[in-house]
Design a protein around this motif. Structure first.
Motif, PDB file in Angstrom:
ATOM      1  N   PRO A   1       0.832  -1.199   0.000  1.00 41.31           N
ATOM      2  CA  PRO A   1       0.000   0.000   0.000  1.00 41.31           C
ATOM      3  C   PRO A   1       0.868   1.251   0.000  1.00 41.31           C
ATOM      4  CG  PRO A   1       0.097  -0.885   2.221  1.00 41.31           C
ATOM      5  CD  PRO A   1       0.864  -1.830   1.336  1.00 41.31           C
ATOM      6  N   ASN A   2       0.358   2.289  -0.566  1.00 41.28           N
ATOM      7  CA  ASN A   2       1.063   3.561  -0.569  1.00 41.28           C
ATOM      8  C   ASN A   2       0.038   4.648  -0.281  1.00 41.28           C
ATOM      9  OD1 ASN A   2       3.007   5.500  -0.851  1.00 41.28           O
ATOM     10  ND2 ASN A   2       3.076   5.424  -3.074  1.00 41.28           N
ATOM     11  N   PRO A   3       0.051   5.234   0.893  1.00 44.39           N
ATOM     12  CA  PRO A   3       1.076   5.184   1.927  1.00 44.39           C
ATOM     13  C   PRO A   3       1.042   3.870   2.710  1.00 44.39           C
ATOM     14  CG  PRO A   3      -0.684   6.668   2.589  1.00 44.39           C
ATOM     15  CD  PRO A   3      -0.990   6.227   1.182  1.00 44.39           C
ATOM     16  N   ALA A   4       2.208   3.486   3.199  1.00 46.13           N
ATOM     17  CA  ALA A   4       2.377   2.239   3.938  1.00 46.13           C
ATOM     18  C   ALA A   4       2.492   2.525   5.432  1.00 46.13           C
ATOM     19  CB  ALA A   4       3.629   1.519   3.449  1.00 46.13           C
ATOM     20  N   THR A   5       2.192   1.514   6.230  1.00 47.51           N
ATOM     21  CA  THR A   5       2.299   1.673   7.680  1.00 47.51           C
ATOM     22  C   THR A   5       3.314   0.712   8.299  1.00 47.51           C
ATOM     23  OG1 THR A   5       0.418   0.199   7.969  1.00 47.51           O
ATOM     24  CG2 THR A   5      -0.042   2.559   8.012  1.00 47.51           C
ATOM     25  N   GLN A   6       3.192  -0.583   8.028  1.00 45.92           N
ATOM     26  CA  GLN A   6       4.071  -1.579   8.639  1.00 45.92           C
ATOM     27  C   GLN A   6       4.897  -2.349   7.616  1.00 45.92           C
ATOM     28  OE1 GLN A   6       1.414  -3.984  10.895  1.00 45.92           O
ATOM     29  NE2 GLN A   6       1.030  -2.402  12.427  1.00 45.92           N
ATOM     30  N   PHE A   7       4.472  -2.343   6.362  1.00 43.99           N
ATOM     31  CA  PHE A   7       5.167  -3.074   5.309  1.00 43.99           C
ATOM     32  C   PHE A   7       4.774  -2.500   3.961  1.00 43.99           C
ATOM     33  CE2 PHE A   7       1.112  -5.111   5.966  1.00 43.99           C
ATOM     34  CZ  PHE A   7       0.638  -5.285   4.676  1.00 43.99           C
TER      35      PHE A   7
END
Length: 119
Positions: free
Chosen positions: A44-50
């Motif tokens: 995903p973009n924006p990403a959180t954990q990966f």
């Protein structure tokens, strides 16, 4: 002082924007044909954990995926062994803009792009 940092951030975004590969409108304008992209998707973009990367089936197994933070510090370097890879973020990944580069064995940049991390 707030405007100073805002100006610096804008300059960084402009410089980092030159690393993107999504300039097809310019290529069409000048009649440039590009080779197929090796990085098909990153999400995903924006990403959180990966962040996941999906590569073209023709990607060379000797390529390396490198990730840099917005000030140029290398965050990770991984040899591309699969068509789909997941890069997990450790505590060193702070909120901000990151650059990825797909490099060949000699270190030449094959493709690059940017993504954002939000935490």
């Amino acid at each position: 002082m707030k405007y100073f940092y805002t100006g610096i951030l804008c300059i960084i975004l402009i410089v980092c924007g030159s690393f993107t590969t999504d300039l097809s409108y310019m290529d069409n304008l000048f009649g440039i044909t590009d080779a197929p992209q090796k990085v098909q998707k990153f999400y995903p973009n924006p990403a959180t954990q990966f962040i996941n990367f999906e590569f073209d089936k023709t990607v060379d197994k000797s390529y390396t995926l490198e990730i840099y933070n917005f000030i140029g510090r290398k965050m990770s370097s991984t040899v591309v062994t699969e068509i789909k890879m997941t890069v997990y973020f450790n505590d060193a990944y702070y909120k901000g803009l990151y650059i990825f580069q797909l490099r060949d064995r000699s270190g030449r940049i094959i493709e690059s792009g940017k993504f954002q991390v939000i935490r």
